[in-house]
Write a protein that holds these residues in place. Structure first.
Motif, PDB file in Angstrom:
ATOM      1  N   ILE A   1       0.843  -1.210   0.000  1.00 33.36           N
ATOM      2  CA  ILE A   1       0.000   0.000   0.000  1.00 33.36           C
ATOM      3  C   ILE A   1       0.871   1.251   0.000  1.00 33.36           C
ATOM      4  N   LEU A   2       1.923   1.250   0.832  1.00 28.07           N
ATOM      5  CA  LEU A   2       2.805   2.417   0.909  1.00 28.07           C
ATOM      6  C   LEU A   2       3.607   2.588  -0.387  1.00 28.07           C
ATOM      7  N   ARG A   3       4.067   1.493  -0.991  1.00 30.64           N
ATOM      8  CA  ARG A   3       4.821   1.575  -2.241  1.00 30.64           C
ATOM      9  C   ARG A   3       3.950   2.175  -3.357  1.00 30.64           C
TER      10      ARG A   3
ATOM     11  N   GLY B   1       2.248   6.848  -6.864  1.00 33.58           N
ATOM     12  CA  GLY B   1       1.192   7.711  -7.376  1.00 33.58           C
ATOM     13  C   GLY B   1       1.281   9.137  -6.870  1.00 33.58           C
ATOM     14  N   ARG B   2       1.733   9.316  -5.636  1.00 31.28           N
ATOM     15  CA  ARG B   2       1.732  10.653  -5.034  1.00 31.28           C
ATOM     16  C   ARG B   2       3.012  11.427  -5.332  1.00 31.28           C
ATOM     17  N   PHE B   3       4.201  10.755  -5.259  1.00 28.35           N
ATOM     18  CA  PHE B   3       5.481  11.463  -5.401  1.00 28.35           C
ATOM     19  C   PHE B   3       6.291  11.013  -6.612  1.00 28.35           C
ATOM     20  N   GLY B   4       5.760  10.059  -7.372  1.00 25.19           N
ATOM     21  CA  GLY B   4       6.486   9.600  -8.554  1.00 25.19           C
ATOM     22  C   GLY B   4       7.679   8.725  -8.239  1.00 25.19           C
ATOM     23  N   ILE B   5       7.757   8.169  -7.051  1.00 23.03           N
ATOM     24  CA  ILE B   5       8.856   7.272  -6.655  1.00 23.03           C
ATOM     25  C   ILE B   5       8.466   5.854  -7.041  1.00 23.03           C
ATOM     26  N   ASN B   6       9.255   5.229  -7.874  1.00 26.84           N
ATOM     27  CA  ASN B   6       8.944   3.872  -8.346  1.00 26.84           C
ATOM     28  C   ASN B   6       9.286   2.862  -7.249  1.00 26.84           C
ATOM     29  N   ALA B   7       8.549   2.940  -6.123  1.00 23.87           N
ATOM     30  CA  ALA B   7       8.867   2.124  -4.944  1.00 23.87           C
ATOM     31  C   ALA B   7       8.548   0.657  -5.141  1.00 23.87           C
ATOM     32  N   MET B   8       7.682   0.341  -6.101  1.00 17.32           N
ATOM     33  CA  MET B   8       7.320  -1.060  -6.327  1.00 17.32           C
ATOM     34  C   MET B   8       8.523  -1.869  -6.824  1.00 17.32           C
ATOM     35  N   GLU B   9       9.504  -1.216  -7.455  1.00 14.61           N
ATOM     36  CA  GLU B   9      10.675  -1.891  -7.999  1.00 14.61           C
ATOM     37  C   GLU B   9      11.921  -1.650  -7.138  1.00 14.61           C
ATOM     38  N   MET B  10      11.757  -1.026  -5.964  1.00 18.55           N
ATOM     39  CA  MET B  10      12.898  -0.674  -5.118  1.00 18.55           C
ATOM     40  C   MET B  10      12.982  -1.583  -3.902  1.00 18.55           C
ATOM     41  N   THR B  11      14.222  -1.695  -3.402  1.00 17.25           N
ATOM     42  CA  THR B  11      14.422  -2.370  -2.116  1.00 17.25           C
ATOM     43  C   THR B  11      14.135  -1.382  -0.997  1.00 17.25           C
ATOM     44  N   SER B  12      14.163  -1.883   0.227  1.00 13.16           N
ATOM     45  CA  SER B  12      13.899  -1.003   1.375  1.00 13.16           C
ATOM     46  C   SER B  12      14.956   0.082   1.474  1.00 13.16           C
ATOM     47  N   ARG B  13      16.195  -0.248   1.212  1.00 18.04           N
ATOM     48  CA  ARG B  13      17.283   0.734   1.302  1.00 18.04           C
ATOM     49  C   ARG B  13      17.106   1.816   0.228  1.00 18.04           C
ATOM     50  N   GLU B  14      16.713   1.418  -0.964  1.00 21.11           N
ATOM     51  CA  GLU B  14      16.514   2.402  -2.035  1.00 21.11           C
ATOM     52  C   GLU B  14      15.348   3.327  -1.727  1.00 21.11           C
ATOM     53  N   ILE B  15      14.309   2.786  -1.087  1.00 15.86           N
ATOM     54  CA  ILE B  15      13.160   3.633  -0.717  1.00 15.86           C
ATOM     55  C   ILE B  15      13.582   4.664   0.317  1.00 15.86           C
ATOM     56  N   LEU B  16      14.381   4.236   1.311  1.00 18.79           N
ATOM     57  CA  LEU B  16      14.836   5.179   2.341  1.00 18.79           C
ATOM     58  C   LEU B  16      15.756   6.236   1.744  1.00 18.79           C
TER      59      LEU B  16
ATOM     60  N   ILE C   1       9.134  14.731   2.085  1.00 14.67           N
ATOM     61  CA  ILE C   1       8.873  13.550   2.941  1.00 14.67           C
ATOM     62  C   ILE C   1      10.110  13.142   3.735  1.00 14.67           C
ATOM     63  N   ARG C   2      11.126  14.000   3.741  1.00 16.64           N
ATOM     64  CA  ARG C   2      12.366  13.650   4.452  1.00 16.64           C
ATOM     65  C   ARG C   2      12.118  13.465   5.939  1.00 16.64           C
ATOM     66  N   GLY C   3      11.183  14.205   6.515  1.00 15.13           N
ATOM     67  CA  GLY C   3      10.921  14.095   7.947  1.00 15.13           C
ATOM     68  C   GLY C   3      10.248  12.790   8.354  1.00 15.13           C
ATOM     69  N   TYR C   4       9.723  12.047   7.398  1.00 15.00           N
ATOM     70  CA  TYR C   4       9.048  10.778   7.721  1.00 15.00           C
ATOM     71  C   TYR C   4       9.963   9.568   7.475  1.00 15.00           C
ATOM     72  N   ARG C   5      11.262   9.812   7.255  1.00 19.92           N
ATOM     73  CA  ARG C   5      12.173   8.728   6.916  1.00 19.92           C
ATOM     74  C   ARG C   5      12.319   7.733   8.062  1.00 19.92           C
ATOM     75  N   SER C   6      12.380   8.218   9.301  1.00 17.52           N
ATOM     76  CA  SER C   6      12.584   7.313  10.442  1.00 17.52           C
ATOM     77  C   SER C   6      11.381   6.394  10.637  1.00 17.52           C
ATOM     78  N   ASN C   7      10.164   6.948  10.524  1.00 19.24           N
ATOM     79  CA  ASN C   7       8.976   6.106  10.662  1.00 19.24           C
ATOM     80  C   ASN C   7       8.911   5.063   9.545  1.00 19.24           C
ATOM     81  N   MET C   8       9.239   5.490   8.320  1.00 17.81           N
ATOM     82  CA  MET C   8       9.222   4.546   7.214  1.00 17.81           C
ATOM     83  C   MET C   8      10.287   3.470   7.408  1.00 17.81           C
ATOM     84  N   CYS C   9      11.415   3.871   7.986  1.00 17.95           N
ATOM     85  CA  CYS C   9      12.485   2.897   8.249  1.00 17.95           C
ATOM     86  C   CYS C   9      12.012   1.823   9.221  1.00 17.95           C
ATOM     87  N   GLN C  10      11.271   2.209  10.275  1.00 12.96           N
ATOM     88  CA  GLN C  10      10.759   1.228  11.230  1.00 12.96           C
ATOM     89  C   GLN C  10       9.780   0.262  10.565  1.00 12.96           C
ATOM     90  N   ILE C  11       8.900   0.793   9.691  1.00 16.13           N
ATOM     91  CA  ILE C  11       7.919  -0.075   9.024  1.00 16.13           C
ATOM     92  C   ILE C  11       8.636  -1.067   8.101  1.00 16.13           C
TER      93      ILE C  11
END
Length: 330
Positions: free
Chosen positions: A238-240, A245-260, A269-279
């Protein structure tokens, strides 16, 4: 009784007798050759007008003669033709004028012919009203046709006289077919151009899709049933999809490290990096290391995801003039 009263009565009586005497001198006698007439045939109406020699008047019916010599009566169902004065006879102080008026009818039925009026100054004399029965022509296809006038062209021709009857009688059907054909052609062109006929329902925004999917995930209660791996797989998907759709980040083809790393590069969205890292870390542990998270970890991951989507949803664009107006009201 005084002599003056007797004189007035005698004078009045003489005046009335003279008036009625003048009126009685004008007579209109009418008769038909036949009260039964076959439709299209002609009969004669005989009119005898008796009037004093010095009487000046006219037959009102003759004022209605058209240029073609026809006088329509009975709602155009019966026609009088221009009359012919056959004879004028002088008898004493009266004149007798005889008219023969051709009568023709083109509708069957019973008709009451109008009274003929003779107007002389303020006096009006009337004839009697005659009845006429018109019967339709009964003929079969094989019957010979004779004693009828040949077909003639209609008067005051118009374009409709050259069209067949079925086209004139059912014009509205052809107009409807033409309208349907035009509408069908327009719909076909719309389909070829846009790929659909009816307007498409607007696609939900990435925010609307993410919120609906998160609520559905919560209602499924997967982690409460021991299906943590499926739960975290759906949550990260859901997040990918939202990031794409919202920011144009092709997260469906990225690893967790690439998303961060993409979070770090995007100021929004830089301020939400830590929360996304935990998820993402918890999802990797559950999917690849088969770690079973605590219930609080599942709830916290869901709250982080929901908060991130809510905080980053697009804000409605307002006009600068409208904002200035609202600021002035404050």
């Amino acid at each position: 009784m005084k002599f003056s009263h007797i004189k007035f009565i005698l004078f009045s009586a003489a005046l009335l007798l003279s008036v009625f005497g003048i009126r009685s001198q004008v007579k209109l006698d009418v008769k038909l050759d036949s009260a039964h007439l076959v439709m299209g045939r002609t009969t004669m109406l005989h009119l005898d007008l008796t009037k004093p020699k010095d009487a000046k008047g006219n037959l009102t019916l003759f004022k209605e003669v058209r240029e073609n010599g026809i006088i329509p009566v009975c709602g155009d169902s019966v026609e009088f033709r221009a009359p012919i004065a056959l004879d004028t006879v002088v008898s004493g102080g009266n004149v007798i004028i005889k008219y023969d008026i051709p009568v023709q009818a083109f509708d069957s039925g019973y008709f009451r012919l109008p009274e003929l009026l003779y107007v002389a100054d303020s006096d009006t004399s009337r004839s009697k009203s005659l009845s006429l029965k018109v019967v339709p022509v009964t003929a079969k296809a094989e019957d010979p046709i004779h004693d009828y006038a040949s077909v003639s062209d209609p008067e005051d021709k118009s374009i409709f006289d050259y069209l067949p009857d079925w086209l004139v009688d059912y014009w509205w059907i052809y107009l409807l077919c033409l309208a349907v054909a035009i509408a069908g052609f327009w719909l076909f062109k719309r389909y070829r151009k846009e790929g659909h006929i009816l307007p498409k329902k607007p696609e939900p925004t990435p925010y609307e899709k993410a919120i609906a999917s998160l609520h559905k995930l919560k209602e499924s209660k997967l982690w409460e049933q021991g299906m943590e791996k499926v739960y975290y797989t759906d949550l990260t998907d859901i997040l990918r999809a939202y990031l794409r759709g919202r920011f144009g980040i092709n997260a469906m083809e990225m690893t967790s490290r690439e998303i961060l790393h993409a979070f770090h590069q995007n100021k929004e969205i830089r301020g939400y990096r830590s929360n996304m890292c935990q998820i993402l870390d918890m999802a990797d542990f559950v999917k690849f290391a088969k770690v079973r998270p605590l219930p609080d970890d599942c709830v916290k991951s869901y709250d982080f995801a929901l908060g991130f989507v809510e905080d980053t949803k697009p804000q409605p664009v307002t006009d600068d003039n409208e904002q200035a107006k609202k600021g002035g009201e404050k």
